[in-house]
Write an enzyme that holds these catalytic residues in place. Structure first.
Site: not given
Length: 469
Positions: A134, A208
């Site tokens: 990212h 997550s």
């Protein structure tokens, strides 16, 4: 201190599940899982780590989906959470440095990270062994030649937009942090996918596993018979595919694993660089005297307009010229202009006062000034200087050391430019955390000892002669 990158993200209505309850394995269960994980790592031939925001919460950086995460609070209408220290001063934590130890031991082959905090690179993971899916808030990229620039300040934009700086080739640089609609760069995605296919164990830490397509990468190891291990405080949608799921704080789990593997967690030393520019021009003012106008600048090594965020102020004093008044420079650019009779040399002392978040309050650098004779040019290998500085900080068990990297002269007007490296943080981690009953809540001050050099020590001397507090 707010998290600039989080505030710059475009608004997205649906960011997946947020605010999920944290789960803690009972102590005896957690210990057994730690031992099982250590055994898997010990037997692995190609270990890959896949990391998320959960490994940086102990570094003072909020996560996204936890009870007090960025997106959780935004979903509740509370805005972006406050970080406990400036984003650019965050230091790698136990997990970051444990991964460095595993990589140096030849056990960890590659790191895949969804984080943009640059802590993996600061910790010492080689750039060629990490994929930052990212982006990185501290990294700029040249779209023309592909050159990368790692900064000590947070780049002002996200979404791969043009920044205010240029590459050495002349092209405008771009930031590397993805916004919601941006596709993963192939330069990061392709090696990450390849490493996951080669892996026999992929260790997912503090994530997550909800952001696609990144969350699917670790499970490519399953095609070749590999295993996925998940260490996270919340349940993830991928738990059923994992060979082992550990619900515990990542730092505690990894500290326990390192203890079982009999591996040390190395200390962390942060080294920052700055530049001193001394420019002067001589001219006759009276028949029997020569005067010199001179300017002193303290700037970032990334350019005179780049922020120098680790320095709060600079005190300039003249050691052998009591008639010259000490100057205190409080604002950037740190700039001092003076006019002097150039009849005899003198010595300048700079007291560098550090900003909040640094491990040291201040340090000093002294250098002679002789307007009649040019100083000798010096050009040390920067990486070698930094490594020696880190080694000295570790030996001294404190920070504050400073060393000259380069000095060069330019004409006309006469300009002396010197680049200095400073150890601005030192952290020694306690590798016995897990086995000594580390509590579930790891305070930010636990697990390390930080010591500082005394303010009045002049440390611009050969490293072997440095003495600590």
């Amino acid at each position: 201190m707010s998290l600039g990158f989080a505030e710059k993200l475009s608004y997205k209505e649906n960011v997946g599940s947020v605010g999920m309850s944290e789960i803690f394995d009972p102590p005896h269960v957690l210990q057994q899982k730690i031992e099982n994980l250590a055994a898997l790592i010990r037997k692995s031939k190609h270990l890959v780590a896949f990391t998320g925001a959960g490994i940086s919460t102990s570094c003072g950086i909020p996560d996204f989906r936890g009870p007090k995460g960025v997106w959780t609070l935004q979903h509740e209408g509370k805005g972006v959470p406050e970080a406990s220290l400036p984003f650019h001063r965050a230091m790698p934590g136990i997990t970051h440095m444990a991964l460095v130890s595993l990589e140096k031991a030849g056990i960890l082959k590659f790191v895949i990270s969804q984080n943009v905090d640059s802590l993996h690179l600061r910790s010492g993971i080689p750039r060629e062994k990490i994929a930052e899916l990212h982006g990185n808030s501290f990294r700029e990229l040249c779209p023309s030649c592909g050159e990368e620039y790692l900064r000590d300040f947070e780049v002002e934009t996200i979404g791969m937009k043009q920044t205010s700086r240029h590459c050495k080739c002349g092209a405008r640089l771009k930031d590397t942090v993805l916004d919601w609609e941006d596709e993963l760069p192939l330069k990061e995605l392709n090696p990450a996918a390849e490493q996951c296919r080669m892996a026999d164990v992929v260790l997912c830490l503090g994530t997550s596993l909800q952001i696609t397509p990144a969350c699917d990468l670790p499970f490519q190891t399953l095609r070749g018979g590999g295993r996925v291990i998940i260490v996270n405080l919340q349940q993830t949608p991928k738990d059923k595919k994992a060979s082992l799921v550990i619900h515990g704080r990542v730092d505690k789990v990894i500290a326990g694993v390192m203890h079982d593997l009999n591996l040390q967690i190395p200390p962390y030393v942060r080294v920052d660089l700055f530049q001193i520019n001394l420019t002067y021009r001589q001219f006759p003012r009276f028949s029997d005297k020569k005067y010199v106008n001179w300017t002193l600048r303290v700037t970032s090594e990334h350019g005179k307009n780049a922020p120098l965020q680790f320095i709060k102020s600079v005190e300039v004093s003249f050691l052998d010229r009591p008639n010259l008044r000490t100057a205190i420079l409080l604002k950037q650019p740190f700039l001092l202009k003076r006019q002097l009779i150039s009849s005899r040399p003198f010595k300048i002392s700079l007291k560098i006062n550090f900003s909040d978040g640094c491990g040291c309050q201040s340090t000093k650098v002294e250098f002679p000034v002789n307007f009649q004779v040019l100083a000798d040019s010096i050009n040390h290998d920067k990486d070698d200087v930094i490594q020696k500085l880190k080694k000295t900080a570790i030996q001294d068990q404190c920070c504050g050391q400073i060393s000259l990297v380069e000095r060069k002269n330019l004409l006309p007007p006469t300009k002396e430019i010197s680049i200095h490296a400073i150890a601005t943080d030192f952290v020694a981690y306690n590798t016995y955390l897990a086995s000594t009953g580390l509590s579930e809540d790891i305070p930010k001050s636990s697990g390390y000892i930080m010591r500082r050099l005394k303010d009045n020590i002049n440390t611009e001397i050969p490293l072997k002669k440095l003495k600590c507090c």
